[in-house]
Motif scaffolding. Sequence first.
Motif, short mmCIF file in Angstrom:
data_model
loop_
_atom_site.label_atom_id
_atom_site.label_comp_id
_atom_site.label_asym_id
_atom_site.label_seq_id
_atom_site.Cartn_x
_atom_site.Cartn_y
_atom_site.Cartn_z
N ALA A 3 -31.44 -10.42 8.18
CA ALA A 3 -30.73 -9.51 9.08
C ALA A 3 -29.37 -9.12 8.52
O ALA A 3 -28.96 -7.95 8.61
N LEU A 4 -28.69 -10.07 7.94
CA LEU A 4 -27.39 -9.80 7.33
C LEU A 4 -27.55 -8.84 6.15
O LEU A 4 -26.77 -7.89 6.00
N LYS A 13 -23.33 -1.25 7.49
CA LYS A 13 -22.67 -1.73 8.71
C LYS A 13 -21.55 -2.71 8.40
O LYS A 13 -20.69 -2.95 9.24
N ILE A 14 -21.60 -3.31 7.20
CA ILE A 14 -20.56 -4.22 6.75
C ILE A 14 -20.26 -3.94 5.28
O ILE A 14 -21.10 -3.39 4.56
N SER A 15 -19.08 -4.33 4.84
CA SER A 15 -18.69 -4.11 3.44
C SER A 15 -19.36 -5.14 2.52
O SER A 15 -19.83 -6.18 2.97
N ALA A 16 -19.32 -4.84 1.24
CA ALA A 16 -19.89 -5.76 0.26
C ALA A 16 -19.17 -7.10 0.26
O ALA A 16 -19.80 -8.16 0.17
N ASP A 17 -17.85 -7.06 0.38
CA ASP A 17 -17.09 -8.31 0.36
C ASP A 17 -17.39 -9.18 1.57
O ASP A 17 -17.54 -10.40 1.45
N ILE A 18 -17.50 -8.57 2.73
CA ILE A 18 -17.84 -9.32 3.95
C ILE A 18 -19.26 -9.85 3.85
O ILE A 18 -19.54 -11.00 4.18
N PHE A 19 -20.18 -9.00 3.36
CA PHE A 19 -21.56 -9.43 3.19
C PHE A 19 -21.63 -10.63 2.26
O PHE A 19 -22.27 -11.64 2.57
N GLU A 20 -20.98 -10.54 1.11
CA GLU A 20 -21.01 -11.64 0.14
C GLU A 20 -20.51 -12.94 0.78
O GLU A 20 -21.16 -13.98 0.67
N CYS A 28 -37.68 -13.96 -1.04
CA CYS A 28 -36.78 -12.82 -0.79
C CYS A 28 -35.33 -13.28 -0.70
O CYS A 28 -34.45 -12.70 -1.34
N THR A 29 -35.06 -14.31 0.08
CA THR A 29 -33.68 -14.76 0.23
C THR A 29 -33.14 -15.34 -1.07
O THR A 29 -31.97 -15.17 -1.38
N SER A 30 -33.99 -15.98 -1.85
CA SER A 30 -33.55 -16.48 -3.16
C SER A 30 -33.20 -15.34 -4.10
O SER A 30 -32.22 -15.41 -4.85
N GLU A 31 -34.01 -14.30 -4.06
CA GLU A 31 -33.74 -13.12 -4.89
C GLU A 31 -32.42 -12.46 -4.48
O GLU A 31 -31.61 -12.08 -5.33
N ILE A 32 -32.21 -12.36 -3.17
CA ILE A 32 -30.95 -11.77 -2.69
C ILE A 32 -29.77 -12.66 -3.08
O ILE A 32 -28.72 -12.15 -3.47
N PHE A 33 -29.94 -13.97 -2.99
CA PHE A 33 -28.88 -14.89 -3.42
C PHE A 33 -28.50 -14.61 -4.87
O PHE A 33 -27.32 -14.55 -5.22
N SER A 34 -29.48 -14.44 -5.72
CA SER A 34 -29.22 -14.16 -7.14
C SER A 34 -28.46 -12.85 -7.31
O SER A 34 -27.56 -12.74 -8.15
N LEU A 35 -28.82 -11.85 -6.51
CA LEU A 35 -28.13 -10.56 -6.57
C LEU A 35 -26.68 -10.70 -6.11
O LEU A 35 -25.77 -10.15 -6.73
N VAL A 36 -26.48 -11.43 -5.03
CA VAL A 36 -25.12 -11.65 -4.52
C VAL A 36 -24.28 -12.36 -5.57
O VAL A 36 -23.10 -12.05 -5.75
N ASP A 37 -24.89 -13.28 -6.29
CA ASP A 37 -24.19 -14.00 -7.34
C ASP A 37 -23.75 -13.06 -8.48
O ASP A 37 -22.78 -13.35 -9.16
N CYS A 38 -24.42 -11.95 -8.63
CA CYS A 38 -24.07 -10.96 -9.67
C CYS A 38 -23.04 -9.95 -9.20
O CYS A 38 -22.52 -9.17 -10.00
N TYR A 39 -22.73 -9.94 -7.92
CA TYR A 39 -21.78 -8.97 -7.36
C TYR A 39 -20.36 -9.25 -7.82
O TYR A 39 -19.92 -10.39 -7.87
N THR A 40 -19.66 -8.18 -8.14
CA THR A 40 -18.23 -8.28 -8.44
C THR A 40 -17.51 -7.08 -7.82
O THR A 40 -17.98 -5.95 -7.93
#
Length: 90
Positions: free
Chosen positions: A7-8, A16-23, A49-61
């Motif tokens: 959901a997040l 609905k939320i910024s990348a920084d808040i989402f992260e 799915c959540t593991s894949e998203i976790f990996s993507l979030v880890d790549c965010y800068t």
Amino acid sequence: MSLKLIALAKSYTEAKISADIFESHFLSLWRAEASSGELAKDEHKLGLCTSEIFSLVDCYTPYIIERESELDAPSLSKEIKISLEKYGFI
């Protein structure tokens, strides 16, 4: 259950939320669910799915991208949407 993580992620891809808040919220919720053992109870597809998203979030800068593996906010949103679609959550 990790449906809160899904959901997040949907909220983020819908702008609905910024990348920084989402992260920040995603990683906090991930840690809480991991500590409580909730992540281990997820059905296989949800866990993937959540593991894949976790990996993507880890790549965010939020900074200038210096490595090919890093994602900016628009790329993060795009890749998360692809993951959500791939696993049938949108």
